[in-house]
Scaffold this active site. Structure first.
Site, short mmCIF file in Angstrom:
data_model
loop_
_atom_site.label_atom_id
_atom_site.label_comp_id
_atom_site.label_asym_id
_atom_site.label_seq_id
_atom_site.Cartn_x
_atom_site.Cartn_y
_atom_site.Cartn_z
N LEU A 124 0.80 -1.22 0.00
CA LEU A 124 0.00 0.00 0.00
C LEU A 124 0.84 1.27 0.00
O LEU A 124 1.94 1.29 0.52
CB LEU A 124 -0.89 0.02 1.26
CG LEU A 124 -1.65 -1.27 1.55
CD1 LEU A 124 -2.28 -1.19 2.94
CD2 LEU A 124 -2.69 -1.53 0.49
N MET A 173 8.57 -3.08 -5.54
CA MET A 173 8.26 -1.68 -5.83
C MET A 173 7.97 -0.91 -4.54
O MET A 173 8.40 0.23 -4.39
CB MET A 173 7.05 -1.61 -6.76
CG MET A 173 6.69 -0.19 -7.23
SD MET A 173 7.93 0.53 -8.33
CE MET A 173 8.38 2.00 -7.40
N LYS A 174 7.28 -1.54 -3.61
CA LYS A 174 6.98 -0.87 -2.35
C LYS A 174 8.25 -0.56 -1.57
O LYS A 174 8.35 0.50 -0.93
CB LYS A 174 6.04 -1.74 -1.52
CG LYS A 174 5.73 -1.19 -0.13
CD LYS A 174 5.09 0.19 -0.17
CE LYS A 174 4.69 0.63 1.24
NZ LYS A 174 4.18 2.01 1.27
N LEU A 175 9.22 -1.44 -1.62
CA LEU A 175 10.48 -1.14 -0.94
C LEU A 175 11.19 0.04 -1.58
O LEU A 175 11.80 0.86 -0.89
CB LEU A 175 11.39 -2.38 -0.94
CG LEU A 175 10.93 -3.53 -0.05
CD1 LEU A 175 11.93 -4.68 -0.12
CD2 LEU A 175 10.73 -3.09 1.40
#
Length: 302
Positions: A124, A173-175
């Site tokens: 998220l 991608m969230k990292l």
């Protein structure tokens, strides 16, 4: 055509709003309780059904959401006699919205696939405010067919949905995103403290930078704390430190040097080690101030 049965585990700052939007948009919802009864009771009042174990949820539901703090928590929900894997059946989909370790994600995806299920990573972006409004960002890792299957469900709680690529790419991608945001936090904290040390109070930093092309949403929420001492960015230092550790592990696996990530990691590691892991990320400006002998709450009043 009947809607799929949805399960939800992890009803914290983000999870309650996401689950609320699912049940309000007509999806039959099952929830698993924890020590904080308030969000569970709230959702039961809207029509959700409580289950005692993740195994039971996996036996009943078609799609299970996870919204937890880290990969060890996710692994604990999957494993054991009362875990998801114990109750998994052919066709089960687990949507993991946790900011997780991609290595762990790959292992869990393989274990679930052996039971006939599919793991979708959909971490998220944004805050609990957007979770309640159903307008979160979602970065989804799944193959095309599975993405099409889960998209109507994700649309209940997300307003900006990016199909990043195949399984595992959402968590990667969230990292990258959290590398940027925790890097911003470290930069803004050091700038704010340096400004105070040379006679430019936090309010003036916010005014000048906030009216320039250097501003952004993260700067605004960060400085709302640094200047007004108002907590609007409810993401803990401990979670930021964890994410930066995951970034470092991902970089190590790729054989890369990441000097900026290492520097940000030290800010967060120091803050966590000094007993402030439960504080929210913008308060890292107080920790940088303390390292330099400045009371940033006092500086904010200038």
């Amino acid at each position: 055509m009947s809607k799929p049965k949805i399960g939800f585990i992890g009803l914290g700052y983000m999870g309650h709003g996401m689950a609320k939007n699912l049940v309000q948009k007509g999806y039959p919802l099952w929830v698993k309780g924890n020590r904080n009864r308030a969000p569970i009771d709230s959702l039961i009042g809207m029509g959700a059904t409580e289950v005692a174990t993740a195994r039971e949820m996996a036996q009943v539901c078609d799609i299970i959401h996870l919204c937890l703090s880290n990969s060890p928590q996710v692994e604990a929900v999957f494993d054991g006699p009362d875990g998801i894997l114990a109750g998994a059946r052919d066709g089960l989909i687990v949507i993991d919205t946790t900011t997780a370790d991609p290595v762990s994600t790959a292992k869990l995806a393989e274990a679930l696939a052996a039971k006939g299920g599919t793991l979708v990573d959909a971490p998220l972006g944004r805050t609990p405010k957007e979770a309640e409004a159903g307008t979160l960002d979602a970065m989804v890792g799944a193959d095309e067919a599975v993405f099409a299957q889960v998209l109507p469900v994700i649309e209940c709680w997300a307003g900006n949905i990016s199909h990043v690529g195949g399984p595992g790419t959402g968590h990667k991608m969230k990292l990258l995103m959290n590398f940027i945001s925790m890097g911003y936090a470290s930069l803004y904290a050091e700038v704010t403290v340096l400004g105070a040390a040379v006679g430019i109070p936090p309010a003036k930093v916010r005014q000048v930078i906030g009216s320039s092309r250097l501003t952004n949403g993260f700067f605004e929420s960060f400085m709302t704390y640094a200047v007004d001492r108002e907590e609007v960015h409810k993401f803990t230092i401990a979670n930021g430190a964890k994410d930066l550790r995951y970034v470092g592990a991902m970089a190590d696996a790729a054989g890369l040097t990441t000097i900026m990530a290492s520097a940000a990691k030290q800010f967060f590691a120091q803050a966590e080690a000094s007993g402030h892991g439960a504080d929210f990320v913008p308060s890292i400006t107080d920790r940088v101030g303390a390292l330099n002998g400045l009371d940033m709450a006092a500086e904010a009043k200038k």
